[in-house]
Scaffold this motif. Sequence first.
Motif, PDB file in Angstrom:
ATOM      1  N   THR A  42      17.076  58.575 -22.186  1.00  0.00           N
ATOM      2  CA  THR A  42      16.048  57.594 -22.489  1.00  0.00           C
ATOM      3  C   THR A  42      16.486  56.886 -23.762  1.00  0.00           C
ATOM      4  OG1 THR A  42      14.302  58.954 -21.508  1.00  0.00           O
ATOM      5  CG2 THR A  42      13.610  57.241 -23.057  1.00  0.00           C
ATOM      6  N   LEU A  43      16.513  55.566 -23.728  1.00  0.00           N
ATOM      7  CA  LEU A  43      16.865  54.775 -24.899  1.00  0.00           C
ATOM      8  C   LEU A  43      15.637  53.989 -25.325  1.00  0.00           C
ATOM      9  CD1 LEU A  43      20.071  52.950 -25.753  1.00  0.00           C
ATOM     10  CD2 LEU A  43      17.947  51.648 -25.847  1.00  0.00           C
ATOM     11  N   VAL A  44      15.259  54.140 -26.589  1.00  0.00           N
ATOM     12  CA  VAL A  44      14.089  53.471 -27.150  1.00  0.00           C
ATOM     13  C   VAL A  44      14.542  52.544 -28.264  1.00  0.00           C
ATOM     14  CG1 VAL A  44      11.938  53.792 -28.431  1.00  0.00           C
ATOM     15  CG2 VAL A  44      12.566  55.409 -26.648  1.00  0.00           C
ATOM     16  N   ALA A  45      14.106  51.295 -28.208  1.00  0.00           N
ATOM     17  CA  ALA A  45      14.439  50.340 -29.260  1.00  0.00           C
ATOM     18  C   ALA A  45      13.533  49.129 -29.168  1.00  0.00           C
ATOM     19  CB  ALA A  45      15.899  49.900 -29.138  1.00  0.00           C
ATOM     20  N   SER A  46      13.292  48.505 -30.313  1.00  0.00           N
ATOM     21  CA  SER A  46      12.501  47.273 -30.336  1.00  0.00           C
ATOM     22  C   SER A  46      13.245  46.141 -29.630  1.00  0.00           C
ATOM     23  CB  SER A  46      12.196  46.867 -31.779  1.00  0.00           C
ATOM     24  OG  SER A  46      11.412  47.849 -32.399  1.00  0.00           O
ATOM     25  N   GLU A  47      14.570  46.136 -29.794  1.00  0.00           N
ATOM     26  CA  GLU A  47      15.412  45.144 -29.120  1.00  0.00           C
ATOM     27  C   GLU A  47      16.553  45.877 -28.439  1.00  0.00           C
ATOM     28  OE1 GLU A  47      16.619  41.828 -31.560  1.00  0.00           O
ATOM     29  OE2 GLU A  47      14.785  41.980 -32.744  1.00  0.00           O
ATOM     30  N   ILE A  48      16.895  45.440 -27.230  1.00  0.00           N
ATOM     31  CA  ILE A  48      17.932  46.103 -26.446  1.00  0.00           C
ATOM     32  C   ILE A  48      18.976  45.084 -26.021  1.00  0.00           C
ATOM     33  CG2 ILE A  48      18.431  47.428 -24.356  1.00  0.00           C
ATOM     34  CD1 ILE A  48      15.557  48.553 -24.545  1.00  0.00           C
ATOM     35  N   GLY A  50      21.977  43.152 -24.121  1.00  0.00           N
ATOM     36  CA  GLY A  50      22.200  42.859 -22.708  1.00  0.00           C
ATOM     37  C   GLY A  50      23.147  43.843 -22.046  1.00  0.00           C
ATOM     38  N   GLU A  51      24.188  44.285 -22.773  1.00  0.00           N
ATOM     39  CA  GLU A  51      25.145  45.237 -22.206  1.00  0.00           C
ATOM     40  C   GLU A  51      24.472  46.559 -21.847  1.00  0.00           C
ATOM     41  OE1 GLU A  51      27.573  43.164 -25.582  1.00  0.00           O
ATOM     42  OE2 GLU A  51      25.468  43.632 -25.149  1.00  0.00           O
ATOM     43  N   ILE A  52      23.473  46.945 -22.640  1.00  0.00           N
ATOM     44  CA  ILE A  52      22.740  48.178 -22.349  1.00  0.00           C
ATOM     45  C   ILE A  52      21.897  47.982 -21.095  1.00  0.00           C
ATOM     46  CG2 ILE A  52      20.917  49.726 -23.175  1.00  0.00           C
ATOM     47  CD1 ILE A  52      22.052  49.286 -26.031  1.00  0.00           C
ATOM     48  N   ARG A  53      21.286  46.822 -20.970  1.00  0.00           N
ATOM     49  CA  ARG A  53      20.490  46.530 -19.764  1.00  0.00           C
ATOM     50  C   ARG A  53      21.376  46.549 -18.513  1.00  0.00           C
ATOM     51  NH1 ARG A  53      15.525  45.419 -21.166  1.00  0.00           N
ATOM     52  NH2 ARG A  53      15.070  44.568 -23.205  1.00  0.00           N
ATOM     53  N   GLU A  54      22.599  46.039 -18.655  1.00  0.00           N
ATOM     54  CA  GLU A  54      23.541  46.068 -17.529  1.00  0.00           C
ATOM     55  C   GLU A  54      23.896  47.512 -17.161  1.00  0.00           C
ATOM     56  OE1 GLU A  54      26.891  43.597 -18.550  1.00  0.00           O
ATOM     57  OE2 GLU A  54      25.588  41.862 -18.908  1.00  0.00           O
ATOM     58  N   MET A  55      24.060  48.354 -18.171  1.00  0.00           N
ATOM     59  CA  MET A  55      24.369  49.764 -17.905  1.00  0.00           C
ATOM     60  C   MET A  55      23.239  50.440 -17.140  1.00  0.00           C
ATOM     61  SD  MET A  55      26.199  51.050 -21.413  1.00  0.00           S
ATOM     62  CE  MET A  55      26.694  52.647 -20.776  1.00  0.00           C
ATOM     63  N   ALA A  56      22.015  50.049 -17.436  1.00  0.00           N
ATOM     64  CA  ALA A  56      20.868  50.647 -16.756  1.00  0.00           C
ATOM     65  C   ALA A  56      20.910  50.377 -15.254  1.00  0.00           C
ATOM     66  CB  ALA A  56      19.562  50.141 -17.359  1.00  0.00           C
ATOM     67  N   GLN A  57      21.572  49.283 -14.852  1.00  0.00           N
ATOM     68  CA  GLN A  57      21.718  48.984 -13.430  1.00  0.00           C
ATOM     69  C   GLN A  57      22.697  49.958 -12.766  1.00  0.00           C
ATOM     70  OE1 GLN A  57      19.731  46.566 -12.128  1.00  0.00           O
ATOM     71  NE2 GLN A  57      18.965  46.360 -14.215  1.00  0.00           N
ATOM     72  N   GLN A  58      23.670  50.435 -13.525  1.00  0.00           N
ATOM     73  CA  GLN A  58      24.703  51.331 -13.004  1.00  0.00           C
ATOM     74  C   GLN A  58      24.301  52.803 -13.052  1.00  0.00           C
ATOM     75  OE1 GLN A  58      27.797  49.782 -15.813  1.00  0.00           O
ATOM     76  NE2 GLN A  58      29.076  49.940 -13.980  1.00  0.00           N
ATOM     77  N   TYR A  59      23.431  53.154 -13.983  1.00  0.00           N
ATOM     78  CA  TYR A  59      23.088  54.555 -14.211  1.00  0.00           C
ATOM     79  C   TYR A  59      21.597  54.767 -13.954  1.00  0.00           C
ATOM     80  CZ  TYR A  59      27.647  54.774 -16.471  1.00  0.00           C
ATOM     81  OH  TYR A  59      28.991  54.718 -16.736  1.00  0.00           O
ATOM     82  N   PRO A  60      21.253  55.281 -12.793  1.00  0.00           N
ATOM     83  CA  PRO A  60      19.836  55.443 -12.448  1.00  0.00           C
ATOM     84  C   PRO A  60      19.072  56.421 -13.341  1.00  0.00           C
ATOM     85  CG  PRO A  60      21.255  56.336 -10.707  1.00  0.00           C
ATOM     86  CD  PRO A  60      22.149  55.687 -11.710  1.00  0.00           C
ATOM     87  N   LYS A  61      19.779  57.309 -14.039  1.00  0.00           N
ATOM     88  CA  LYS A  61      19.103  58.272 -14.913  1.00  0.00           C
ATOM     89  C   LYS A  61      18.950  57.751 -16.340  1.00  0.00           C
ATOM     90  CE  LYS A  61      20.352  62.338 -12.274  1.00  0.00           C
ATOM     91  NZ  LYS A  61      20.994  63.658 -12.294  1.00  0.00           N
ATOM     92  N   LEU A  62      19.261  56.476 -16.539  1.00  0.00           N
ATOM     93  CA  LEU A  62      19.085  55.829 -17.839  1.00  0.00           C
ATOM     94  C   LEU A  62      17.784  55.037 -17.822  1.00  0.00           C
ATOM     95  CD1 LEU A  62      19.863  54.747 -20.635  1.00  0.00           C
ATOM     96  CD2 LEU A  62      21.374  53.101 -19.477  1.00  0.00           C
ATOM     97  N   GLN A  63      16.864  55.419 -18.699  1.00  0.00           N
ATOM     98  CA  GLN A  63      15.576  54.734 -18.813  1.00  0.00           C
ATOM     99  C   GLN A  63      15.537  53.975 -20.124  1.00  0.00           C
ATOM    100  OE1 GLN A  63      12.191  57.331 -19.287  1.00  0.00           O
ATOM    101  NE2 GLN A  63      10.730  55.676 -19.009  1.00  0.00           N
ATOM    102  N   LEU A  64      15.183  52.704 -20.054  1.00  0.00           N
ATOM    103  CA  LEU A  64      15.079  51.873 -21.250  1.00  0.00           C
ATOM    104  C   LEU A  64      13.615  51.637 -21.583  1.00  0.00           C
ATOM    105  CD1 LEU A  64      17.788  49.157 -20.467  1.00  0.00           C
ATOM    106  CD2 LEU A  64      18.071  51.377 -21.596  1.00  0.00           C
ATOM    107  N   ILE A  65      13.276  51.800 -22.855  1.00  0.00           N
ATOM    108  CA  ILE A  65      11.912  51.537 -23.330  1.00  0.00           C
ATOM    109  C   ILE A  65      12.032  50.582 -24.504  1.00  0.00           C
ATOM    110  CG2 ILE A  65       9.815  52.515 -24.322  1.00  0.00           C
ATOM    111  CD1 ILE A  65      10.554  55.181 -22.959  1.00  0.00           C
ATOM    112  N   GLN A  66      11.575  49.357 -24.308  1.00  0.00           N
ATOM    113  CA  GLN A  66      11.667  48.363 -25.376  1.00  0.00           C
ATOM    114  C   GLN A  66      10.378  48.387 -26.185  1.00  0.00           C
ATOM    115  OE1 GLN A  66      13.231  44.551 -24.319  1.00  0.00           O
ATOM    116  NE2 GLN A  66      12.819  43.691 -26.328  1.00  0.00           N
ATOM    117  N   GLU A  67      10.360  49.294 -27.130  1.00  0.00           N
ATOM    118  CA  GLU A  67       9.227  49.479 -28.036  1.00  0.00           C
ATOM    119  C   GLU A  67       9.760  50.098 -29.315  1.00  0.00           C
ATOM    120  OE1 GLU A  67       6.092  51.856 -26.401  1.00  0.00           O
ATOM    121  OE2 GLU A  67       5.886  50.624 -24.622  1.00  0.00           O
ATOM    122  N   PRO A  68       9.021  49.978 -30.410  1.00  0.00           N
ATOM    123  CA  PRO A  68       9.431  50.677 -31.635  1.00  0.00           C
ATOM    124  C   PRO A  68       9.384  52.191 -31.407  1.00  0.00           C
ATOM    125  CG  PRO A  68       7.752  49.029 -32.127  1.00  0.00           C
ATOM    126  CD  PRO A  68       7.837  49.139 -30.628  1.00  0.00           C
TER     127      PRO A  68
END
Length: 188
Positions: A42-48, A50-68
């Motif tokens: 799980t990756l948490v950040a106020s800003e994420i 684009g490369e990380i967002r692209e990785m989330a497409q490749q890795y189904p066990k990667l969850q992105l949370i755009q919040e502080p």
Amino acid sequence: MNTLFPIFVKAENLHVLIVGGGYVGLEKLTALLGNSPEARVTLVASEIRGEIREMAQQYPKLQLIQEPYHSLYLSDKDLVIVGTNDKAVNRLVQEDCKARRILVNVADTPDLCDFYLSSVVKKGDLKIAISTNGKSPTFAKRFREVLEEILPDSLQETLENLTAIRNQLKGDFVQKMEKLNEITKVLR
């Protein structure tokens, strides 16, 4: 003196939290998933980035949370890696982890780390982790590059042959170890 105890963690059996979605977060995420593509992250950040967002497409066990960051994100986490550009947030995450007995790495801040991320040489199933005790990640990276160049790609074949031999050996642990030591003497 480097008193670190090196271990290799089965990250696919853990739930890892990365705090930070910038360049450092990307670097840590890339290293983690490059070594353990099945890791639950799980990756948490106020800003994420684009490369990380692209990785989330490749890795189904990667969850992105755009919040502080909030301490609630530590719930059910086994390991935490922090890489924000805000020293106050980094320290807060470290303190929250300490209170919950969760191991934490704070990028570029050795005093706040329970563990360091090593530079890793990979040749098939062989992995060699390099640590400078937090003193110079750049040196570890350069040394990794040297080892990658000099270690032959045929090492994987050697490992497979040794595994086959080990599986065919008879006797107890000590007898097998003695035989394998005899066979691998040529590596000296």
